[in-house]
Design an enzyme around this catalytic site. Structure first.
Site, PDB file in Angstrom:
ATOM      1  N   LYS A 159      16.962  -6.309  -0.795  1.00  0.00           N
ATOM      2  CA  LYS A 159      16.308  -6.823  -2.003  1.00  0.00           C
ATOM      3  C   LYS A 159      15.456  -5.690  -2.542  1.00  0.00           C
ATOM      4  CE  LYS A 159      12.753  -8.285  -3.769  1.00  0.00           C
ATOM      5  NZ  LYS A 159      12.541  -7.741  -5.092  1.00  0.00           N
ATOM      6  N   GLU A 196       5.666  -1.769   6.039  1.00  0.00           N
ATOM      7  CA  GLU A 196       5.167  -0.453   5.615  1.00  0.00           C
ATOM      8  C   GLU A 196       4.313  -0.684   4.376  1.00  0.00           C
ATOM      9  OE1 GLU A 196       5.490   2.241   7.232  1.00  0.00           O
ATOM     10  OE2 GLU A 196       7.153   1.822   8.582  1.00  0.00           O
ATOM     11  N   CYS A 253       2.341   5.936  -1.211  1.00  0.00           N
ATOM     12  CA  CYS A 253       1.557   5.285  -0.156  1.00  0.00           C
ATOM     13  C   CYS A 253       0.799   6.313   0.665  1.00  0.00           C
ATOM     14  CB  CYS A 253       2.480   4.476   0.741  1.00  0.00           C
ATOM     15  SG  CYS A 253       3.857   5.460   1.355  1.00  0.00           S
ATOM     16  N   GLU A 311      -6.884   1.003  -2.518  1.00  0.00           N
ATOM     17  CA  GLU A 311      -5.738   1.814  -2.928  1.00  0.00           C
ATOM     18  C   GLU A 311      -5.566   1.682  -4.441  1.00  0.00           C
ATOM     19  OE1 GLU A 311      -1.726   0.377  -2.063  1.00  0.00           O
ATOM     20  OE2 GLU A 311      -1.234   2.360  -1.291  1.00  0.00           O
TER      21      GLU A 311
HETATM   22  P1  NAD Z   1       4.851  -5.247  -3.897  1.00  0.00           P
HETATM   23  O1  NAD Z   1       4.301  -5.721  -2.599  1.00  0.00           O
HETATM   24  O2  NAD Z   1       4.360  -5.859  -5.143  1.00  0.00           O
HETATM   25  O3  NAD Z   1       6.449  -5.429  -3.912  1.00  0.00           O
HETATM   26  C1  NAD Z   1       7.267  -4.905  -2.895  1.00  0.00           C
HETATM   27  C2  NAD Z   1       8.541  -5.719  -2.798  1.00  0.00           C
HETATM   28  O4  NAD Z   1       8.219  -7.029  -2.321  1.00  0.00           O
HETATM   29  C3  NAD Z   1       9.266  -5.923  -4.127  1.00  0.00           C
HETATM   30  O5  NAD Z   1      10.650  -5.814  -3.911  1.00  0.00           O
HETATM   31  C4  NAD Z   1       8.879  -7.344  -4.505  1.00  0.00           C
HETATM   32  O6  NAD Z   1       9.815  -7.973  -5.351  1.00  0.00           O
HETATM   33  C5  NAD Z   1       8.837  -8.007  -3.138  1.00  0.00           C
HETATM   34  N1  NAD Z   1       8.065  -9.250  -3.056  1.00  0.00           N
HETATM   35  C6  NAD Z   1       7.049  -9.670  -3.859  1.00  0.00           C
HETATM   36  N2  NAD Z   1       6.620 -10.893  -3.464  1.00  0.00           N
HETATM   37  C7  NAD Z   1       7.368 -11.249  -2.388  1.00  0.00           C
HETATM   38  C8  NAD Z   1       7.387 -12.390  -1.537  1.00  0.00           C
HETATM   39  N3  NAD Z   1       6.561 -13.400  -1.710  1.00  0.00           N
HETATM   40  N4  NAD Z   1       8.290 -12.423  -0.527  1.00  0.00           N
HETATM   41  C9  NAD Z   1       9.142 -11.389  -0.308  1.00  0.00           C
HETATM   42  N5  NAD Z   1       9.168 -10.282  -1.099  1.00  0.00           N
HETATM   43  C10 NAD Z   1       8.285 -10.208  -2.117  1.00  0.00           C
HETATM   44  O7  NAD Z   1       4.636  -3.656  -3.900  1.00  0.00           O
HETATM   45  P2  NAD Z   1       5.031  -2.594  -5.028  1.00  0.00           P
HETATM   46  O8  NAD Z   1       4.103  -2.712  -6.183  1.00  0.00           O
HETATM   47  O9  NAD Z   1       6.481  -2.641  -5.288  1.00  0.00           O
HETATM   48  O10 NAD Z   1       4.745  -1.214  -4.245  1.00  0.00           O
HETATM   49  C11 NAD Z   1       3.488  -0.635  -4.136  1.00  0.00           C
HETATM   50  C12 NAD Z   1       2.899  -0.838  -2.756  1.00  0.00           C
HETATM   51  O11 NAD Z   1       3.817  -0.406  -1.753  1.00  0.00           O
HETATM   52  C13 NAD Z   1       1.641  -0.004  -2.518  1.00  0.00           C
HETATM   53  O12 NAD Z   1       0.679  -0.766  -1.861  1.00  0.00           O
HETATM   54  C14 NAD Z   1       2.131   1.118  -1.627  1.00  0.00           C
HETATM   55  O13 NAD Z   1       1.135   1.715  -0.832  1.00  0.00           O
HETATM   56  C15 NAD Z   1       3.149   0.417  -0.807  1.00  0.00           C
HETATM   57  N6  NAD Z   1       4.087   1.391  -0.221  1.00  0.00           N
HETATM   58  C16 NAD Z   1       4.052   1.622   1.127  1.00  0.00           C
HETATM   59  C17 NAD Z   1       4.891   2.586   1.696  1.00  0.00           C
HETATM   60  C18 NAD Z   1       4.879   2.901   3.168  1.00  0.00           C
HETATM   61  O14 NAD Z   1       5.816   3.547   3.635  1.00  0.00           O
HETATM   62  N7  NAD Z   1       3.885   2.492   3.923  1.00  0.00           N
HETATM   63  C19 NAD Z   1       5.756   3.293   0.866  1.00  0.00           C
HETATM   64  C20 NAD Z   1       5.750   3.028  -0.502  1.00  0.00           C
HETATM   65  C21 NAD Z   1       4.925   2.077  -1.035  1.00  0.00           C
END
Ligand code: NAD
Length: 480
Positions: free
Chosen positions: A178, A253, A287, A387
Site C-alpha cells: 500500500k 519505521e 526521517c 519533527e
Molecule cells: P503517514 O503516517 O501520514 O502515512 C504513511 C502511510 O500510512 C501512507 O501510505 C498512509 O496512507 C498510511 N496510513 C495512514 N493512515 C493509516 C491507517 N490508519 N492505517 C494504515 N495505514 C495508514 O506519513 P507520511 O506523511 O506519508 O510520511 C512522513 C512520516 O514518515 C514522517 O514522520 C517521517 O519521519 C516518517 N518516515 C520514517 C522513515 C524511517 O525510515 N524511519 C522514513 C521515511 C519517512
C-alpha cells in the site's frame, strides 16, 4: 495560498496490480495529484477500497503456498531478476519522483539507486542468514511469517517499496503493498518495472488508496500476518494498537529529530558542510534529517559564520535543475506546517540566522519555503522537540561533551545521529552513548547490510540486510 489549476495534460490512473495483472479499481473515489512546483493537477487517481485490498490479500495468500517453500537459490534468483528489472527504470523512476513530489534531482536519483541496491543487499543478507540450524536432537528453521502488508510514506516511496519487498521476497513471504497515495504516479512506474521481473503471480500485489481504507484493511485482516510500515508516529501507534487484535508482527519505521554533535576539535570547514547536507537532505523531508545541530559554546561565532557561508549553496527552486539543493514541500499542507514551525520558533525566542517566514522571491507559485537556520535554540523549544519535516535547522550550544550527549538523547526520538570530530576515538566514545538506531561519524554514509530503525518513538524493529529479512521470519524448533 497556492491556487490549484489544471495542467495541460492530466494522466489518469484507474488500476491496481493484483495476481500478476493490472486490474480496474473496485473503489470509485478519485484523488488529484498536484505538482508541488506550480500547484497544478497533473493526474487523477482512482483509489482502491477494502474490496480491492481483500482481493489482493487473497492473491497473496494463494501465492504463499508455493512461494513459502522456495529455496534460498530460487529466492536469490528472484531478487536478481527484481534488481535487473528496477535497474532498467532508474531514469524513469527519478523523473517521476521529481515531478510528483518535487524531490531534488540529485537526491531523487540517490533514493532510486538505493532502492535498486536493496535487492542486491537482500540477496547477500539471505546468503549470510542460516535458515536451518541443528544441534543435538534439535533443528531450528526460520520460516516465512506469512502474507505481509507493506505500507509506505511518500518521501522516498521507491526506496521503501524496494526495501520492504526485497526483505519479504528473501524471507519467502508474499505481499500486498500500500504505497502512499501521494506517490501514485511513482508507484505506477515502479509496478511496471517490477512487472518486468517475471515473479510468480500473486507474490507481490499493489493497491493504491488511503490509509484509512486500504491501510486499515491490511492491519485488521486476519490473513495478513505481518505489517511493515514507514510513516508518522501517529499512524504507527494506530497500526500497533489495531494490529494487536490479529496478533500482527509489526515493523514500524517512524519519525526523527536527529542530532548532529560537532565536537570542539572538529574541523569546521568540513563538519559544517556535512552537517548542512544532513539537515537539508531531501529538502528536509527526510526521517533521518539532522535537524538539531549541537555545537560547543566556545566556537559558536565561528559556527555561525561557517553556516552562513555554507548556506549559500542551498539554492531553492525547480527540483529538476541539477544545481538546485532545496525543492518545494510536497503539498500545501506540508508548506503550511513548515511555515507554522518557523513562526513558532520566532515566537519562542529563537533567532533566525538564515531564511525565515514566507516564500523565497520569485517562487510564489509552488510550495516553496526558505531553508531556515535558527540559533539561540533551547532543546525544550518546540522546534527542537518536534519533527518539522522541512528545511529547518536548530542550532543548540552546549558547554561540555557530557552536556552535548545529554541534549542529544533528550528527545522522544532515536532514529539517526551524527558525531563530527578530529579525534576518532573520542568521536566513537560519544557515538556509543547516543540512543539512536544509527550513528554516523564525520559524514553521511550508508551500508545496506547495516540495520536501519529507531529507538524510542522512532520505531520498532529493523530493516536492511539480514536484520530486515529476519523481520519477515518466524523461528520454528523441531525436537526429536
Ligand atoms: P503517514 O503516517 O501520514 O502515512 C504513511 C502511510 O500510512 C501512507 O501510505 C498512509 O496512507 C498510511 N496510513 C495512514 N493512515 C493509516 C491507517 N490508519 N492505517 C494504515 N495505514 C495508514 O506519513 P507520511 O506523511 O506519508 O510520511 C512522513 C512520516 O514518515 C514522517 O514522520 C517521517 O519521519 C516518517 N518516515 C520514517 C522513515 C524511517 O525510515 N524511519 C522514513 C521515511 C519517512
Amino acid at each position: 495560498m497556492t491556487t490549484v489549476t489544471q495542467a495541460d495534460t492530466i494522466k489518469t490512473l484507474t488500476t491496481h496490480y493484483i495476481d500478476g495483472a493490472f486490474v480496474e479499481s473496485h473503489g470509485r473515489e478519485v484523488m488529484d495529484i498536484i505538482k508541488p512546483t506550480n500547484g497544478k493537477v497533473i493526474a487523477r487517481v482512482t483509489l482502491g477500497d477494502e474490496e480491492d485490498t481483500r482481493r489482493a490479500i487473497a492473491a497473496a495468500k494463494r501465492a504463499f503456498v508455493e512461494f513459502s517453500r522456495t529455496t534460498k537459490e530460487e529466492r536469490s534468483r528472484y531478487l536478481r531478476q527484481l534488481h535487473e528489472a528496477v535497474s532498467a527504470s532508474i531514469d524513469d523512476l527519478t523523473d517521476v519522483m521529481i515531478e510528483e513530489y518535487g524531490g531534488v534531482a540529485r537526491f531523487a536519483r540517490l533514493i532510486v539507486e538505493s532502492g535498486v541496491t536493496a535487492f542486491a543487499a537482500a540477496e547477500k543478507g539471505l546468503q549470510e542468514l542460516p535458515l536451518k540450524q541443528s544441534w543435538g536432537k534439535t533443528t531450528v528453521t526460520l520460516e516465512p511469517v506469512g502474507v505481509a502488508g507493506l505500507i509506505t510514506a511518500w518521501n522516498a516511496n521507491a526506496l521503501f517499496i524496494c526495501l520492504k519487498l526485497a526483505s519479504a521476497v528473501a524471507a519467502g513471504c508474499t505481499v500486498v503493498i500500500k504505497p502512499s497515495e501521494m506517490s501514485s504516479l511513482q508507484t505506477r512506474v515502479m509496478v511496471e518495472a517490477l512487472n518486468a521481473a517475471g515473479l510468480p503471480n500473486g507474490v507481490y500485489n499493489m493497491v493504491t488508496g488511503l490509509g484509512t481504507t486500504v491501510g486499515a484493511e491490511l492491519v485488521r485482516n486476519p490473513d495478513v500476518a505481518k505489517v511493515s510500515f514507514t510513516g508518522s508516529v501517529a499512524v504507527g501507534e494506530t497500526i500497533m494498537r489495531d494490529g494487536a487484535a490479529t496478533m500482527k508482527r509489526i515493523t514500524l519505521e517512524l519519525g526523527g529529530k536527529s542530532p548532529t554533535i560537532v565536537l570542539d576539535d572538529a574541523a569546521l570547514d568540513k563538519a559544517i558542510p556535512s552537517a548542512l547536507i544532513l539537515a537539508f537532505l531531501n529538502s528536509g523531508q527526510a526521517c533521518a534529517a539532522g535537524t538539531r545541530l549541537l555545537v560547543p559554546k566556545s566556537r559558536l561565532d565561528e559556527v555561525k559564520r561557517a553556516i552562513q557561508e555554507g548556506m549559500r549553496a542551498y539554492t531553492v527552486g525547480d527540483p529538476a535543475d541539477p544545481n538546485i539543493m532545496v525543492g518545494p514541500m510536497v503539498s500545501q499542507k506540508q508548506y503550511q506546517r513548515v511555515e507554522s514551525y518557523i513562526r513558532k520558533g520566532i515566537e519562542e525566542g529563537a533567532e533566525v540566522l538564515v531564511g525565515g517566514e514566507g516564500r523565497p522571491k520569485g517562487l510564489e507559485a509552488g510550495y516553496f519555503v526558505k531553508p531556515t537556520v535558527f540559533v539561540n535554540v533551547k532543546n525544550d523549544m518546540t522546534i527542537a522537540q518536534e519533527e518539522i519535516f522541512g528545511p529547518v535547522l536548530s542550532v543548540i550550544a552546549y558547554d561540555s561533551e557530557d552536556e552535548a550527549i545529554r541534549i542529544a538523547n533528550d528527545s522522544k526520538y532515536g532514529l539517526h545521529s551524527a558525531v563530527m570530530g578530529t579525534d576518532l576515538e573520542r568521536a566513537r566514545r560519544v557515538a556509543s552513548q547516543l540512543r539512536a538506531g544509527r550513528v554516523v561519524i564525520n559524514n553521511m554514509t550508508d551500508d545496506p547490510q547495516a540495520p536501519w530503525g529507531g529507538f524510542k518513538y522512532s520505531g520498532v524493529g529493523r530493516e536492511y540486510g539480514k536484520y530486515g529479512i529476519e523481520a519477515f521470519l518466524e523461528p520454528k524448533a523441531i525436537l526429536e
